[in-house]
Scaffold this motif. Structure first.
Motif, PDB file in Angstrom:
ATOM      1  N   ASN A 195       0.851  -1.191   0.000  1.00 42.88           N
ATOM      2  CA  ASN A 195       0.000   0.000   0.000  1.00 42.88           C
ATOM      3  C   ASN A 195       0.887   1.242   0.000  1.00 42.88           C
ATOM      4  OD1 ASN A 195       0.851   0.538   2.712  1.00 42.88           O
ATOM      5  ND2 ASN A 195      -0.809  -0.730   3.519  1.00 42.88           N
ATOM      6  N   ASN A 196       0.256   2.430  -0.047  1.00 37.44           N
ATOM      7  CA  ASN A 196       1.027   3.668  -0.170  1.00 37.44           C
ATOM      8  C   ASN A 196       1.973   3.884   1.001  1.00 37.44           C
ATOM      9  OD1 ASN A 196      -0.476   3.996  -2.441  1.00 37.44           O
ATOM     10  ND2 ASN A 196      -1.342   5.979  -1.913  1.00 37.44           N
ATOM     11  N   ALA A 200       5.987   4.203   0.688  1.00 40.64           N
ATOM     12  CA  ALA A 200       6.691   5.388   1.194  1.00 40.64           C
ATOM     13  C   ALA A 200       7.846   4.978   2.099  1.00 40.64           C
ATOM     14  CB  ALA A 200       5.716   6.291   1.949  1.00 40.64           C
ATOM     15  N   ALA A 201       7.599   3.994   2.968  1.00 38.67           N
ATOM     16  CA  ALA A 201       8.649   3.537   3.880  1.00 38.67           C
ATOM     17  C   ALA A 201       9.771   2.845   3.126  1.00 38.67           C
ATOM     18  CB  ALA A 201       8.054   2.602   4.923  1.00 38.67           C
ATOM     19  N   ILE A 205      10.343   8.008   1.087  1.00 40.80           N
ATOM     20  CA  ILE A 205       9.695   9.220   0.602  1.00 40.80           C
ATOM     21  C   ILE A 205       8.356   9.360   1.319  1.00 40.80           C
ATOM     22  CG2 ILE A 205      10.797   9.211  -1.676  1.00 40.80           C
ATOM     23  CD1 ILE A 205       8.389   7.802  -2.824  1.00 40.80           C
ATOM     24  N   SER A 206       7.702  10.516   1.161  1.00 40.64           N
ATOM     25  CA  SER A 206       6.426  10.746   1.834  1.00 40.64           C
ATOM     26  C   SER A 206       5.286  10.050   1.083  1.00 40.64           C
ATOM     27  CB  SER A 206       6.139  12.241   1.915  1.00 40.64           C
ATOM     28  OG  SER A 206       5.883  12.773   0.622  1.00 40.64           O
ATOM     29  N   GLU A 207       4.166   9.842   1.797  1.00 38.84           N
ATOM     30  CA  GLU A 207       3.001   9.253   1.143  1.00 38.84           C
ATOM     31  C   GLU A 207       2.457  10.172   0.051  1.00 38.84           C
ATOM     32  OE1 GLU A 207      -0.046   7.035   3.328  1.00 38.84           O
ATOM     33  OE2 GLU A 207       1.138   7.401   5.152  1.00 38.84           O
ATOM     34  N   HIS A 213       3.510   9.993  -7.659  1.00 37.64           N
ATOM     35  CA  HIS A 213       4.091   9.009  -8.578  1.00 37.64           C
ATOM     36  C   HIS A 213       3.001   8.108  -9.147  1.00 37.64           C
ATOM     37  CE1 HIS A 213       8.269   9.962  -8.134  1.00 37.64           C
ATOM     38  NE2 HIS A 213       8.326   9.666  -6.845  1.00 37.64           N
ATOM     39  N   ILE A 214       2.078   7.662  -8.294  1.00 36.52           N
ATOM     40  CA  ILE A 214       1.026   6.754  -8.745  1.00 36.52           C
ATOM     41  C   ILE A 214       0.117   7.428  -9.765  1.00 36.52           C
ATOM     42  CG2 ILE A 214      -1.048   5.511  -7.998  1.00 36.52           C
ATOM     43  CD1 ILE A 214       0.435   4.806  -5.425  1.00 36.52           C
TER      44      ILE A 214
END
Length: 243
Positions: A195-196, A200-201, A205-207, A213-214
């Motif tokens: 999942n997002n 991110a983890a 990078i941040s959610e 990006h998505i």
């Protein structure tokens, strides 16, 4: 399942880093691969030693600068029981040299490798390969053989596209979609079921950045949902779509 998975029981990995976000990201990234099992996490060198003694990992991913017992201090004892790969932001030449002298089998700098390259390094370091970030200017001759070992490095998009046997072997071919190297990495993690928050983890990078990006990935893959994007990415829905 990712390419080049190792046969036999899962590779047991210990992640040692004082940053909980980095630990969570590495664990999420590695755990989607069936041939890799993160058996423990540690926040400092002392915890890493205790976890290594109780869990007997095959590979330890070890940060350098941690509170209390740091990575360099714990490294010699860890290297006696497991293969240790440094995974850190530190790039000072004297620190790199000291880590390798104390028994590290590899040295990767955050930001200089992709998710796929890290997974490959974790798998192959146990087999005797010594992955080192190319920016460090360090190379090795492998033990008991005369051929030169190539370091793990951050490839340009062009290099990734032409690397034989790499993770971009898709029915449609990832260049067809025009994704950037980061978008390729994110799309691979989407296809792995993350999942997002997990993405991110894993990518540090941040959610919000993941969502951006998505959105771009969906536009390039002519998709309106995760499942549709995965189908196109894996080549199962190529018929009927046009670029």
């Amino acid at each position: 399942m990712p390419d080049q998975a190792l046969p036999g029981p899962p590779l047991r990995v210990l992640v040692a880093d004082d940053n909980p976000v980095v630990r969570a990201g590495l664990t999420a990234l590695l755990s989607v691969h069936g041939d890799i099992e993160v058996v423990a996490e540690a926040a400092d060198g002392e915890q890493a030693l205790a976890c290594a003694a109780s869990h007997r990992p095959d590979v330890v991913l070890l940060d350098l600068r941690m509170p209390g017992t740091d990575g360099l201090t714990a490294l010699p004892r860890l290297a006696r029981t497991a293969t240790v790969m440094m995974l850190t932001y530190s790039r000072e030449p004297e620190v790199v040299a000291e880590a390798l002298r104390r028994g590290a089998s590899g040295y990767l700098v955050h930001g200089e490798f992709s998710a796929a390259e890290l997974v490959d390094a974790v798998r192959t370091v146990r087999q005797g390969r010594r992955p080192v970030s190319s920016s460090l200017g360090v190379s090795y001759e492998p033990q008991r053989t005369s051929s030169h070992l190539q370091p793990v490095m951050a490839h340009s998009p062009k290099t990734r596209a032409t690397r034989p046997g790499g993770p971009r072997r898709r029915a449609a071919g990832w260049l067809d979609f025009g994704l950037s190297s980061r978008e390729v990495e994110v799309m691979d993690l989407i296809a792995a079921g993350m999942n997002n928050r997990q993405i991110a983890a894993a990518c540090f990078i941040s959610e919000k950045t993941v969502k951006n990006h998505i959105n771009r990935i969906f536009a390039k893959l002519y998709s309106s949902s995760r499942s549709e994007a995965i189908a196109r990415w894996l080549g199962t829905a190529r018929e009927g779509w046009s670029r």
